[in-house]
Scaffold this active site. Sequence first.
Site, PDB file in Angstrom:
ATOM      1  CD  GLU A 344      -2.760  -1.141   2.511  1.00 32.06           C
ATOM      2  OE1 GLU A 344      -3.972  -1.272   2.373  1.00 32.06           O
ATOM      3  OE2 GLU A 344      -2.209  -1.045   3.611  1.00 32.06           O
TER       4      GLU A 344
HETATM    5  C1  NGO Z   1      -3.917  -4.650   4.845  1.00 32.26           C
HETATM    6  C2  NGO Z   1      -2.949  -3.548   5.184  1.00 32.26           C
HETATM    7  C3  NGO Z   1      -2.702  -3.438   6.675  1.00 32.26           C
HETATM    8  C4  NGO Z   1      -3.993  -3.511   7.457  1.00 32.26           C
HETATM    9  C5  NGO Z   1      -4.729  -4.787   7.097  1.00 32.26           C
HETATM   10  C6  NGO Z   1      -6.039  -4.896   7.833  1.00 32.26           C
HETATM   11  C7  NGO Z   1      -1.833  -5.287   4.282  1.00 32.26           C
HETATM   12  C8  NGO Z   1      -0.776  -6.139   3.748  1.00 32.26           C
HETATM   13  N1  NGO Z   1      -1.760  -3.995   4.488  1.00 32.26           N
HETATM   14  O1  NGO Z   1      -3.020  -5.770   4.679  1.00 32.26           O
HETATM   15  O2  NGO Z   1      -2.026  -2.243   6.952  1.00 32.26           O
HETATM   16  O3  NGO Z   1      -3.712  -3.510   8.839  1.00 32.26           O
HETATM   17  O4  NGO Z   1      -4.964  -4.860   5.724  1.00 32.26           O
HETATM   18  O5  NGO Z   1      -6.751  -6.049   7.517  1.00 32.26           O
END
Ligand code: NGO
Length: 532
Positions: A344
């Site tokens: 992300e």
């Molecule tokens: C995503 C995000 C995390 C969150 C999570 C919550 C990934 C790999 N990045 O997973 O920052 O905490 O969802 O479900």
Amino acid sequence: MRRRHTVTRLLAAAVLTLPLTVTAAPAAAAPAAAPTRQLSDVIPAPVETRPDPRGTFILSPLTVIRTTPGSAAARQVGRQLADTLRPATGYPLPVLPVPFTPLPEIALLLGGADARVGQQGYQLDVTRRGVTIRANTAAGLFAGTQTLRQLLPAQIEAPQRQRTTWTVPGGRIVDHPRFAYRGAMLDLARHFHTVDEIKTYVDLLSQYKINYLHLHLSDDQGWRIQIDSWPLLTTVGGGPGTGVDGVGPGYLTKADYKAVVAYAAARHITVIPEIDMPGHTNAAQSTYAELNCDKVATPPRTDTAVGYSSLCIHDELTYRFVEDVIRELAEITPGPYLHIGGDEAHATTDEDYRTFVQRVLPLVSKYGKRAYGWNEIMKADPAADVVAQYWGTGTTNADLAEAAARGNKVVMSPANKAYLDMKYDRNTPLGLSWAGYIEVRTAYDWDPATRVAGVGEDAVLGVEAPLWSETLRSIDDIEYMAFPRLPAIAELGWSTAASHDWESFRTRLGEQAPRWRLQDVDFYPSAQVPWA
Ligand code: NGO
């Protein structure tokens, strides 16, 4: 003859400890009761079970635990087994590293197992005279003892002495994992979890043959690992109020981290540290102004938004920071992997992202570790030894399939199957729901080797169940989200694809409940499971 002398001495010592308990224990004299368990009543499902109804073994006050002479590792597994079995049985269970005993025994022996068991598997034989676990490694012996634990009546998990007949069903198990990697992740950044809480989780993971613990140590909210060259990361970045909703402080000192690593290692679990970058870095960037392109510290944030932070990609100081962190983490991490996050990074352009990842991956190798990251890092076409963790919800991902074709290995954590922080259903008080609700059957009903097109059995290193902690604080919260789904993911990682069977799984899962109650494990009583 020194050895004979030792054998005699050990046996004498063992027998000397016995009389008190022999008179006190009624179980020894009891007629051979039918075992309460069957050889296949185990999670994860063993590869091969051959029951022998004539072979029921009864653990008695006379039972000794015999381990391969000269192997400290086997003896250590023996001691752990004794520690597990003593509270409920009240038996002395001496651990004897000797070639023979005339007493009923649980033997833990290195070598001599079925050729299929490999480096992590074991062979377990139960006859009226005893239990023999054979493996090529201490990890294999340990796995065998976890199976034995589940073959005993559930009361074996009780913290005080129980009056029951400790039967073990007769026959042979030959068992080994489908995938070498079976992981679980804890997020210490959103809410910190203490060393004791991590250890409690490790104890539970080891019962289901999980062998990797991934620790998510930094994020936008908090920084949770001591780094000597950037000391404010913990005192400020992990300081008061750095958890979601202002909870905190919390961080692991290096001594804490080493204690966790050692505790996990003793249970044949390898710790993988993760420092997330180039996004999810607000805790560092609000602590050190120089990590921002404009040299102004960002405000600390404890909300749960994602994708807004980015390290400064074209500033050499960024790479000095990253190298310092990687070097110090590598120094205290005996395991092979170091996770650099990479998910992300929405505040980093695609070009900058590639530049950053391509500069950072070699730093991981420089300090002797194998780089590992969320699946986005495959956009940077990394070297073939880099491992990707797939967290998407779909069944196609072109970057991942191309990476698999180039030889990169993948750990499967599809968010709509393996994320333990997703709610079970809309009434679940804890957790998130962005990837959907995950009931037990949803967590169980998928195949890691057919989940993503182009990422087949050979490309899959294993599975991992991440537990993000935006909504979780206590160990009770952790347990409630992990149980009963964690055993589902553990079974997908260990058991053969051919053994996949929801009816069998849910029955075996239901039988775990008395064990969890005795161990004080909180769990979600899913209506999909026939709870014992
Ligand atoms: C995503 C995000 C995390 C969150 C999570 C919550 C990934 C790999 N990045 O997973 O920052 O905490 O969802 O479900």
